[in-house]
Design a protein around this motif. Structure first.
Motif, PDB file in Angstrom:
ATOM      1  N   LEU A  24       0.833  -1.207   0.000  1.00  0.00           N
ATOM      2  CA  LEU A  24       0.000   0.000   0.000  1.00  0.00           C
ATOM      3  C   LEU A  24       0.864   1.253   0.000  1.00  0.00           C
ATOM      4  N   MET A  25       1.974   1.204   0.746  1.00  0.00           N
ATOM      5  CA  MET A  25       2.860   2.370   0.756  1.00  0.00           C
ATOM      6  C   MET A  25       3.463   2.597  -0.633  1.00  0.00           C
ATOM      7  N   ALA A  26       3.802   1.507  -1.314  1.00  0.00           N
ATOM      8  CA  ALA A  26       4.382   1.620  -2.654  1.00  0.00           C
ATOM      9  C   ALA A  26       3.347   2.124  -3.660  1.00  0.00           C
ATOM     10  N   VAL A  27       2.101   1.660  -3.517  1.00  0.00           N
ATOM     11  CA  VAL A  27       1.032   2.140  -4.402  1.00  0.00           C
ATOM     12  C   VAL A  27       0.851   3.647  -4.234  1.00  0.00           C
ATOM     13  N   ARG A  28       0.898   4.087  -2.972  1.00  0.00           N
ATOM     14  CA  ARG A  28       0.754   5.506  -2.658  1.00  0.00           C
ATOM     15  C   ARG A  28       1.859   6.322  -3.311  1.00  0.00           C
ATOM     16  N   GLN A  29       3.014   5.660  -3.549  1.00  0.00           N
ATOM     17  CA  GLN A  29       4.119   6.357  -4.222  1.00  0.00           C
ATOM     18  C   GLN A  29       4.050   6.145  -5.737  1.00  0.00           C
ATOM     19  N   ARG A  30       2.943   5.558  -6.205  1.00  0.00           N
ATOM     20  CA  ARG A  30       2.716   5.362  -7.631  1.00  0.00           C
ATOM     21  C   ARG A  30       3.794   4.519  -8.303  1.00  0.00           C
ATOM     22  N   MET A  31       4.242   3.464  -7.635  1.00  0.00           N
ATOM     23  CA  MET A  31       5.222   2.580  -8.246  1.00  0.00           C
ATOM     24  C   MET A  31       4.536   1.598  -9.186  1.00  0.00           C
ATOM     25  N   VAL A  36       6.073  -2.452  -6.536  1.00  0.00           N
ATOM     26  CA  VAL A  36       5.168  -2.700  -5.415  1.00  0.00           C
ATOM     27  C   VAL A  36       5.498  -4.030  -4.749  1.00  0.00           C
ATOM     28  N   VAL A  37       5.764  -5.046  -5.571  1.00  0.00           N
ATOM     29  CA  VAL A  37       6.100  -6.358  -5.004  1.00  0.00           C
ATOM     30  C   VAL A  37       7.426  -6.291  -4.238  1.00  0.00           C
ATOM     31  N   VAL A  38       8.424  -5.595  -4.818  1.00  0.00           N
ATOM     32  CA  VAL A  38       9.714  -5.467  -4.131  1.00  0.00           C
ATOM     33  C   VAL A  38       9.532  -4.796  -2.767  1.00  0.00           C
ATOM     34  N   ILE A  39       8.765  -3.697  -2.747  1.00  0.00           N
ATOM     35  CA  ILE A  39       8.567  -2.981  -1.479  1.00  0.00           C
ATOM     36  C   ILE A  39       7.721  -3.817  -0.507  1.00  0.00           C
ATOM     37  N   SER A  40       6.831  -4.662  -1.031  1.00  0.00           N
ATOM     38  CA  SER A  40       6.078  -5.579  -0.167  1.00  0.00           C
ATOM     39  C   SER A  40       7.003  -6.533   0.567  1.00  0.00           C
TER      40      SER A  40
END
Lengths: 207, 207, 207
Positions: A24-31, A36-40
């Motif tokens: 969710l944090m990565a989505v918020r950063q528009r990745m 998104v998977v990496v940040i997950s």
């Protein structure tokens, strides 16, 4: 249900909720989806990875790829339907659940290697907080660890409760549940009532 | 030329271009020569170091000091003549070359230890991206990993191509070159045409 | 006094002053007592932890809990009486003392494992700088390492002096003291006279 399976289930739920929080944090950063998977993966497996490296143990996901699968799936789920997840309340609650589960799982791993109170509580705290810290630092967010509500303290106390109940002869599932419940309860009370441990009275302007 | 030497040459070129990229970023921050060399080392050996720690292998530069020498020299070169390097285009292209080379070298190292597709592609991605991420975090720059163009995705795909071609019996040099070419091509297309993977459609204001 | 005890004493003083420096930074960020202790641990044991992980040695605080006790106590002390500590001058001086002590202790540990000049000076520099860097990155402060005064350079030179005097047959205490004195002297001169190594002349706007 064997204690090992019980620990695994706690671990997997922790991986899942932390992975959604990272996603969710990565989505918020528009990745993009891969980002998104990496940040997950950072909060989901970062804390346990650091724990294993510090303990000199083989990193858990080299052999257990279930965690990787769960974390990646959670990342994809966060990417595809961020609104769905935020319906269940925000990042802060998911993060608290992950914190609770990883604190006791981390302490349990150190205990199974024969370490005492100090190392077990440290490993519980590291497992619970390092992954989220990594997520925050990489995403340039203010680390939750630094916000002045009870956070690392909760993880530490939960790990301590796990260790002490285990010493007193309670079973693994009961000790894990007692420790994790305490962490989540502390976090819930903190979030709802906006409680804080007292900050230093020092005149910080002078430092 | 033996496959080992071929891997080493790829690795050394990767170390060189990543070290220049780190050095240029440090020069931009007006650091002194020693600081520039230190920051050069982060992208040049950071990713491979993390890979080795995670795999439980001895960290490569404890025995192979060629990489350290190349990285330090590149740092000094970046310090002395930053304009020379920037003539060859910016950080972004050097970074793409390093990404391409390290993705396949990292996957190759994991494959040589007998790991399968999942761990090999993860190790390729980590080797390629972790050092640059470290450079960006330490220099307080927005991580390239987070900017919304195809980056970690390219490293992952290159590592995958390396692994699959190797499985199909192609030689080490061919597989390395195929994987690295794909990464660089993807990055080049992305940079020139400003392509992106789609970002999540989620209303991020609501998260 | 045995050389081992001498090394330990240097190490413990380094742990103490670095822990106070971390604690003061956390107090300035208005963290609660547990957060202050956590942030105290980063500079106090972070550098040595990274050194041990890179050397493939067991992490020192798994068996030596004196360091943990010293660091936690220093964190509590910083929390309770920040003004007291700042009377002895600021973070910058405490940090310089920690830098000096850890540079030679780190080099000494690598030397005791049989490594040569390159690895010993690198390990000295890492032990001395990585913990403080971690503290700064987690606290969102500009890393001291990046500020343009002589910092990593001083740690490197101190580790080099330790290594060379040791090679020439001087005793462990003399070599440690010579190296650490040089680091502290360099830092003191730098702080007082605001000296810097020359930064690159490159037109950084063009990079």
């Amino acid at each position: 249900m064997s204690p090992e399976l019980f620990i695994d289930i706690y671990d997997w739920i922790g991986v899942f909720v932390f992975a959604v929080s990272g996603g969710l944090m990565a989505v918020r950063q528009r990745m993009d989806i891969f980002g998104v998977v990496v940040i997950s993966l950072l909060p989901a497996i970062g804390g346990g990875t650091l724990r294993d490296v510090l303990l000199g143990e083989p990193v858990f996901w080299l052999s257990d790829q279930v965690s990787l699968l769960i974390a990646s799936s959670a990342g994809v789920a966060a990417f595809l339907a961020p609104r769905f997840w935020t319906k269940f309340k925000s990042l802060r609650w998911l993060d608290s659940a992950g914190l609770a589960l990883f604190a006791v799982v981390g302490a349990s791993k150190a205990a199974s290697l024969g370490y005492g109170f100090v190392i077990c509580t440290i490993m519980g705290t590291i497992t619970a907080t390092a992954g989220g810290l990594l997520r925050d630092v990489v995403c340039n967010e203010t680390p939750m660890l630094l916000k002045a509500d009870i956070y690392a303290t909760a993880a530490f106390l939960g790990a301590a409760v796990y260790f002490v109940t285990r010493q007193y002869g309670y079973s693994e599932p009961i000790s894990l549940t007692a420790g994790a419940s305490l962490v989540f309860l502390l976090r819930a009370v903190t979030i709802i009532y906006k409680l804080n441990l007292p900050a230093s009275k020092g005149d910080e302007g002078a430092i």
